[in-house]
Design a protein around this motif. Structure first.
Motif, PDB file in Angstrom:
ATOM      1  N   ALA A  93       0.828  -1.209   0.000  1.00  0.00           N
ATOM      2  CA  ALA A  93       0.000   0.000   0.000  1.00  0.00           C
ATOM      3  C   ALA A  93       0.858   1.253   0.000  1.00  0.00           C
ATOM      4  CB  ALA A  93      -0.929  -0.010   1.221  1.00  0.00           C
ATOM      5  N   ALA A  94       1.945   1.244   0.783  1.00  0.00           N
ATOM      6  CA  ALA A  94       2.818   2.414   0.853  1.00  0.00           C
ATOM      7  C   ALA A  94       3.493   2.682  -0.490  1.00  0.00           C
ATOM      8  CB  ALA A  94       3.871   2.208   1.940  1.00  0.00           C
ATOM      9  N   THR A  95       3.906   1.619  -1.170  1.00  0.00           N
ATOM     10  CA  THR A  95       4.557   1.796  -2.467  1.00  0.00           C
ATOM     11  C   THR A  95       3.588   2.380  -3.490  1.00  0.00           C
ATOM     12  OG1 THR A  95       6.027  -0.068  -2.005  1.00  0.00           O
ATOM     13  CG2 THR A  95       5.824   0.619  -4.299  1.00  0.00           C
ATOM     14  N   LEU A  96       2.366   1.876  -3.495  1.00  0.00           N
ATOM     15  CA  LEU A  96       1.363   2.421  -4.410  1.00  0.00           C
ATOM     16  C   LEU A  96       1.056   3.876  -4.072  1.00  0.00           C
ATOM     17  CD1 LEU A  96      -1.075  -0.633  -4.531  1.00  0.00           C
ATOM     18  CD2 LEU A  96       0.506   0.087  -6.318  1.00  0.00           C
ATOM     19  N   GLY A  97       1.009   4.201  -2.770  1.00  0.00           N
ATOM     20  CA  GLY A  97       0.750   5.573  -2.359  1.00  0.00           C
ATOM     21  C   GLY A  97       1.862   6.525  -2.744  1.00  0.00           C
ATOM     22  N   ALA A  98       3.084   6.003  -2.874  1.00  0.00           N
ATOM     23  CA  ALA A  98       4.230   6.863  -3.167  1.00  0.00           C
ATOM     24  C   ALA A  98       4.212   7.422  -4.588  1.00  0.00           C
ATOM     25  CB  ALA A  98       5.538   6.097  -2.936  1.00  0.00           C
ATOM     26  N   VAL A  99       3.341   6.887  -5.453  1.00  0.00           N
ATOM     27  CA  VAL A  99       3.274   7.420  -6.821  1.00  0.00           C
ATOM     28  C   VAL A  99       2.440   8.700  -6.883  1.00  0.00           C
ATOM     29  CG1 VAL A  99       3.487   5.087  -7.765  1.00  0.00           C
ATOM     30  CG2 VAL A  99       1.219   6.107  -7.523  1.00  0.00           C
ATOM     31  N   GLN A 100       1.850   9.102  -5.767  1.00  0.00           N
ATOM     32  CA  GLN A 100       0.989  10.286  -5.790  1.00  0.00           C
ATOM     33  C   GLN A 100       1.675  11.541  -6.325  1.00  0.00           C
ATOM     34  OE1 GLN A 100      -0.349  13.146  -2.531  1.00  0.00           O
ATOM     35  NE2 GLN A 100      -1.783  11.454  -2.318  1.00  0.00           N
ATOM     36  N   PRO A 101       2.940  11.861  -5.951  1.00  0.00           N
ATOM     37  CA  PRO A 101       3.566  13.065  -6.523  1.00  0.00           C
ATOM     38  C   PRO A 101       3.591  13.062  -8.040  1.00  0.00           C
ATOM     39  CG  PRO A 101       4.841  12.293  -4.651  1.00  0.00           C
ATOM     40  CD  PRO A 101       3.807  11.240  -4.928  1.00  0.00           C
ATOM     41  N   LEU A 102       3.749  11.897  -8.658  1.00  0.00           N
ATOM     42  CA  LEU A 102       3.745  11.825 -10.116  1.00  0.00           C
ATOM     43  C   LEU A 102       2.343  12.088 -10.666  1.00  0.00           C
ATOM     44  CD1 LEU A 102       6.022   8.679 -10.524  1.00  0.00           C
ATOM     45  CD2 LEU A 102       6.684  11.077 -10.702  1.00  0.00           C
ATOM     46  N   MET A 103       1.326  11.564  -9.985  1.00  0.00           N
ATOM     47  CA  MET A 103      -0.048  11.835 -10.412  1.00  0.00           C
ATOM     48  C   MET A 103      -0.375  13.318 -10.273  1.00  0.00           C
ATOM     49  SD  MET A 103      -2.266   8.672  -8.842  1.00  0.00           S
ATOM     50  CE  MET A 103      -2.141   7.004  -9.481  1.00  0.00           C
TER      51      MET A 103
END
Length: 298
Positions: A93-103
């Motif tokens: 979950a944390a890894t998936l959440g870390a893509v937020q800056p790119l989104m």
């Protein structure tokens, strides 16, 4: 400069508190009740802040804006977050959440016509790599529905950052926080009662977990978060979310007695460096002209 650093530190307290969500969910909440967790995190916090501000939205247009933001940030995002928290290891979950800056970078270009500096994009990519190295293991379980829920939730939160930046805040950030959480919680209430119902009883641990999520991880965190969105650029705010998986990892070490392998320690260092460097680049890069919110009458 001092004000900018203070704004970043205060804003970062929000994702730091959210980083404890996985530990609280695993250790304190009753199993398999994502809608109830979402409802009790949003509605009590919204009503609490509303009791403090005691103000209606200043113009009719803000009713629907707060409703849209309440859906994006709470009524839709929270159930997806807790669904994923129940079904995915915290590391996934944390890894998936870390893509937020790119989104956020992509949405900021589409909606605000704001280009994120390449150096900050590199920092965001390094952050994703560091979080993945820090949290993913060969034994990580991948529930496809939970992965889809987490990615969708992260996208909604990124959209919330960009919309809040576009529309601005009509008054004090407390007003925005209060009405978004209250409206989002009110939308969740009938769905929760219809799908999950209420538990027959709550343990002391359950009550403590819900209280923590509603106050520290809810009301206080979102007041600081929306304050930061108003004062900082979208890329700067989104990079602060890297402190979420860092906190989740440290919480796992302290509370759940987890240990880190050498590769995970390296990932922790990369993610921390990406967070620090990304903020330093945000201060050194000239800020683009602010997107002025539209007048309330339009």
């Amino acid at each position: 400069m001092e004000s900018s650093v203070r704004d970043r530190l205060l804003t970062m307290l929000a994702p730091v508190s959210w980083g404890t969500t996985y530990v609280v969910t695993a250790a304190l909440l009753p199993p398999d009740r994502p809608l109830l967790a979402a409802l009790l995190r949003a509605l009590p916090a919204g009503l609490l802040v509303l009791l403090v501000v005691r103000r209606l939205p200043p113009a009719p247009i803000w009713w629907w804006r707060f409703l849209v933001l309440g859906i994006v940030n709470f009524a839709a995002f929270f159930p997806l977050l807790f669904f994923a928290a129940y079904r995915l290891p915290g590391g996934v979950a944390a890894t998936l959440g870390a893509v937020q800056p790119l989104m956020v970078a992509g949405l900021a270009w589409l909606v605000l016509r704001t280009r994120t500096p390449a150096r900050q994009l590199v920092a965001a990519l390094a952050g994703v790599a560091g979080v993945a190295l820090m949290t993913l293991t060969a034994q990580a379980r991948l529930d496809p529905l939970a992965v889809l829920a987490m990615v969708t939730g992260v996208g909604l939160m990124a959209l919330g950052i960009v919309l809040a930046k576009r529309w601005g805040s009509p008054e004090h950030p407390l007003v925005s926080t209060a009405w978004q959480m209250t409206l989002g919680g009110l939308l969740l209430a009938p769905l929760t009662l219809a799908v999950e119902g209420l538990p027959a009883a709550l343990t002391v641990a359950n009550a403590a977990g819900y209280t923590y999520l509603a106050t520290i991880g809810g009301a206080l965190a979102y007041v600081l978060w929306f304050r930061g969105i108003e004062r900082l650029g979208p890329a700067t705010v989104s990079l602060l979310t890297l402190s979420n998986p860092l906190t989740a990892t440290l919480a796992g070490l302290v509370v759940l007695g987890q240990t880190l392998a050498p590769a995970q320690v390296a990932g922790l260092g990369i993610a921390l460096a990406a967070l620090v460097v990304g903020q330093a680049l945000g201060r050194s890069t000239p800020r683009p002209a602010e997107h002025r919110p539209q007048p309330a009458g339009r």
